[in-house]
Scaffold this active site. Structure first.
Site, PDB file in Angstrom:
ATOM      1  N   SER A 163      -1.990  -2.909   2.365  1.00  0.00           N
ATOM      2  CA  SER A 163      -2.253  -3.179   3.777  1.00  0.00           C
ATOM      3  C   SER A 163      -1.353  -2.296   4.612  1.00  0.00           C
ATOM      4  CB  SER A 163      -1.956  -4.655   4.088  1.00  0.00           C
ATOM      5  OG  SER A 163      -1.905  -4.902   5.478  1.00  0.00           O
ATOM      6  N   TYR A 175       3.408 -12.089   3.890  1.00  0.00           N
ATOM      7  CA  TYR A 175       2.273 -11.210   3.622  1.00  0.00           C
ATOM      8  C   TYR A 175       2.740  -9.759   3.621  1.00  0.00           C
ATOM      9  CZ  TYR A 175      -2.348  -9.075   4.001  1.00  0.00           C
ATOM     10  OH  TYR A 175      -3.471  -8.312   3.776  1.00  0.00           O
TER      11      TYR A 175
END
Length: 207
Positions: free
Chosen positions: A141, A154
């Site tokens: 990501s 995350y």
């Protein structure tokens, strides 16, 4: 080497489903791993023709159950013998202020996004190396490159994915391994439902 074969974790929804469609159109045999029973049921209905033709296989599996994942590795090896493509796509996110998110959800994020990715890579790397043109795609990501407020763990998990994958790529280079090629994907938020309710940075709309 016979027909190209792909394994996708978290493959029954979102990006996993899109990867499946793309690969089936390119004449891959595809094997899906997912633990979301609702998504699996919908997925099976949508891809009935491909399943019946033997082009698509589906296994419901908890990626944190090491014994079950190891047993699956033996099953895939016995039936396919090699992998041409592995896409580590499984992931979760629990957004919110760090101190207000349950600690169990912080650890679940690390376990699924990073720990299970390392497990799958470790178990299936030998099968990828049987194909000299194989590819390992690690879904990270943009938050693995820059910190994300209200997505602390995350971000941490995706930084881990990037660091692990870069180190493995360098190790394969140093040991003169011919495969697999490793591709680390670091997209912005993707409009798959995973980030519903989140506020993306200005000038960075959902993909």
């Amino acid at each position: 080497m016979d027909r190209r074969r792909a394994l996708i974790t978290g493959g029954a929804k979102g990006m996993g489903k899109e990867f499946t469609k793309l690969l089936l159109n390119q004449d891959y045999q595809v094997w899906i791993l997912d633990n979301d029973q609702s998504s699996l049921a919908q997925f099976k209905t949508e891809f009935q023709t491909e399943i019946q033709a033997g082009d698509l296989r589906i296994t419901g599996l908890d990626l944190l159950d090491f014994s079950a994942v190891t047993a699956f590795q033996y099953e895939l090896e016995s039936q396919w013998g090699h992998l041409s493509l592995l896409i580590n796509n499984a992931g979760v996110v629990f957004g919110g202020e760090f101190s207000r998110v349950e600690l169990s959800n912080h650890w679940k994020t690390i376990d699924i996004n990073l720990k299970s990715l390392i497990t799958i890579t470790h178990l299936f790397l030998p099968l990828l190396q049987r194909d000299p043109k194989s590819l390992l795609i690690q879904m990270a990501s943009v938050t693995g490159l820059m910190g994300l407020a209200y997505g602390t763990t995350y971000s941490a998990s995706k930084w881990g994915v990037v660091g692990f994958s870069e180190a493995l790529r360098e190790e394969l280079r140093v040991t003169s391994a011919s495969s697999p090629h490793i591709c680390i994907v670091c997209p912005n938020y993707i409009d798959t439902g995973m980030f519903d309710g989140s506020k993306h940075p200005i000038f960075m709309p959902k993909l």
